[in-house]
Motif scaffolding. Sequence first.
Motif, PDB file in Angstrom:
ATOM      1  N   GLU A  86       0.254  -1.216  -0.040  1.00 29.96           N
ATOM      2  CA  GLU A  86       0.315   0.128   0.010  1.00 29.96           C
ATOM      3  C   GLU A  86       0.404   1.674  -0.499  1.00 29.96           C
ATOM      4  O   GLU A  86       0.363   2.304  -0.253  1.00 29.96           O
ATOM      5  CB  GLU A  86      -1.106  -0.015   1.395  1.00 29.96           C
TER       6      GLU A  86
ATOM      7  N   GLY B  21      -4.836   5.310   4.776  1.00 35.43           N
ATOM      8  CA  GLY B  21      -4.437   3.483   4.534  1.00 35.43           C
ATOM      9  C   GLY B  21      -2.592   3.915   3.826  1.00 35.43           C
ATOM     10  O   GLY B  21      -1.648   3.521   4.602  1.00 35.43           O
TER      11      GLY B  21
ATOM     12  N   ARG C 123      -0.258   5.336   6.612  1.00 39.36           N
ATOM     13  CA  ARG C 123      -0.241   4.345   7.492  1.00 39.36           C
ATOM     14  C   ARG C 123       0.839   3.595   7.392  1.00 39.36           C
ATOM     15  O   ARG C 123       2.293   3.105   8.235  1.00 39.36           O
ATOM     16  CB  ARG C 123      -1.273   4.353   8.154  1.00 39.36           C
TER      17      ARG C 123
ATOM     18  N   GLN D  45      -3.409  -4.402  13.159  1.00 40.21           N
ATOM     19  CA  GLN D  45      -3.698  -3.802  11.948  1.00 40.21           C
ATOM     20  C   GLN D  45      -5.248  -4.168  11.837  1.00 40.21           C
ATOM     21  O   GLN D  45      -5.786  -3.254  10.637  1.00 40.21           O
ATOM     22  CB  GLN D  45      -2.668  -5.224  11.869  1.00 40.21           C
TER      23      GLN D  45
ATOM     24  N   THR E 278      -9.098   0.372   9.414  1.00 38.00           N
ATOM     25  CA  THR E 278      -9.724   0.482   8.305  1.00 38.00           C
ATOM     26  C   THR E 278      -9.123   1.127   7.984  1.00 38.00           C
ATOM     27  O   THR E 278      -9.554   2.907   8.361  1.00 38.00           O
ATOM     28  CB  THR E 278     -11.328   0.745   8.933  1.00 38.00           C
ATOM     29  N   PRO E 279      -9.005   1.288   6.581  1.00 29.06           N
ATOM     30  CA  PRO E 279      -8.706   2.905   5.592  1.00 29.06           C
ATOM     31  C   PRO E 279      -9.609   3.979   5.482  1.00 29.06           C
ATOM     32  O   PRO E 279      -9.078   4.835   4.946  1.00 29.06           O
ATOM     33  CB  PRO E 279      -8.631   1.521   4.525  1.00 29.06           C
TER      34      PRO E 279
ATOM     35  N   TYR F 257      -7.623   7.850  12.638  1.00 27.63           N
ATOM     36  CA  TYR F 257      -6.772   8.231  12.277  1.00 27.63           C
ATOM     37  C   TYR F 257      -5.973   8.788  12.925  1.00 27.63           C
ATOM     38  O   TYR F 257      -4.639   9.130  13.288  1.00 27.63           O
ATOM     39  CB  TYR F 257      -6.053   7.316  10.855  1.00 27.63           C
TER      40      TYR F 257
END
Length: 250
Positions: free
Chosen positions: A74, A169, A172, A219, A223-224, A230
Motif C-alpha cells: 500500500e 491508509g 500509515r 492492524q 480500516t482505510p 486515524y
Amino acid sequence: MPDGLATALMVPGLVWVVLVTFVAGVVYGFAGFGAALIFMPVAVVFLEPPLAVAAFSVSAVISLFTVVPRAWRECDRPATVQLIIAASVTASIGLYGLANFDVTLVRWLVLGVTTVTLLALIAGWRRQTDATTPARLGIGAATGLVGGLTGLMGPIVVLFQLSSADGAGRSRANTIVFLTVTSILLLPLMALQGVLTGAAIWLGMILLPAYGLGTVLGQKLFTPGSERVYRTVAYGIIAAAIALGLPIWE
C-alpha cells in the motif's frame, strides 16, 4: 541454559514488560508508529535503558512478517525508500552527537518545531504540492539525525506524511515500512556499540510473540476509511511524545 536467557528470565517485572510490549504492538499495528512511546516509560522501570532499547528493537523484527507485507503493498515505495536511505545515513551522525553535543538544547529545538507543525496540522494546514526527491531526502536525513540525537524517530516523518494529501491508509503504510526498516538497520550499529548483548537478544525473543500478536490485532482494528479516527490517534500519540520528550522530566 544460556547465560543471556537466564538473565532475561530473571528480569524483575517481566510479566509487566511483556504486557506493555503487547500494548505497544497494538498501537503500532493500528497507527504505524508510537510503539516505543508506549513501551519505554514502563520498561525503564524494570530495565536499564540500553537493555530496554536493544531488546525492543529485537522484538520489533517480527513486524517484517506481521504488518510490513500489507504496508509494502500500500505504500509509496520509491518515496519511502528515499526516506529510509537518507535516515540510515544520518542516524549514526545523530548517535555521535548524542555523546558530544548539548542534546538538551537540540531537544528543545526539535520539540518546538514539532509542536508548531502539529498545531498547524490540527488547524488544517496541508502541503499544497507533492514532495520532491530532494525534499524527501531532506526529511529522511532530518529524521535520522533527530532520531539519533533524541530518540524521537517517529514524529517528524509522521508529521511529514500527515501534511500530504495522502489518505490514512497510504500515510500509515509509508510510516510502518519506514520505521520498521530503519529500526532493523540500526541493530548492527547497536552491536558495534556493545548494546546488543546476549541478554538483550534473548529478552527481545521473549517479547517478540507478544509484540507480534499486538501488531496483528492493531492492524485488524485499522480500516482505510477511518481517516478522522486515524488522524486523531496520530495527533494524540505525537502530542504525548512531545510531552514525554520534554527535558524537564530528567
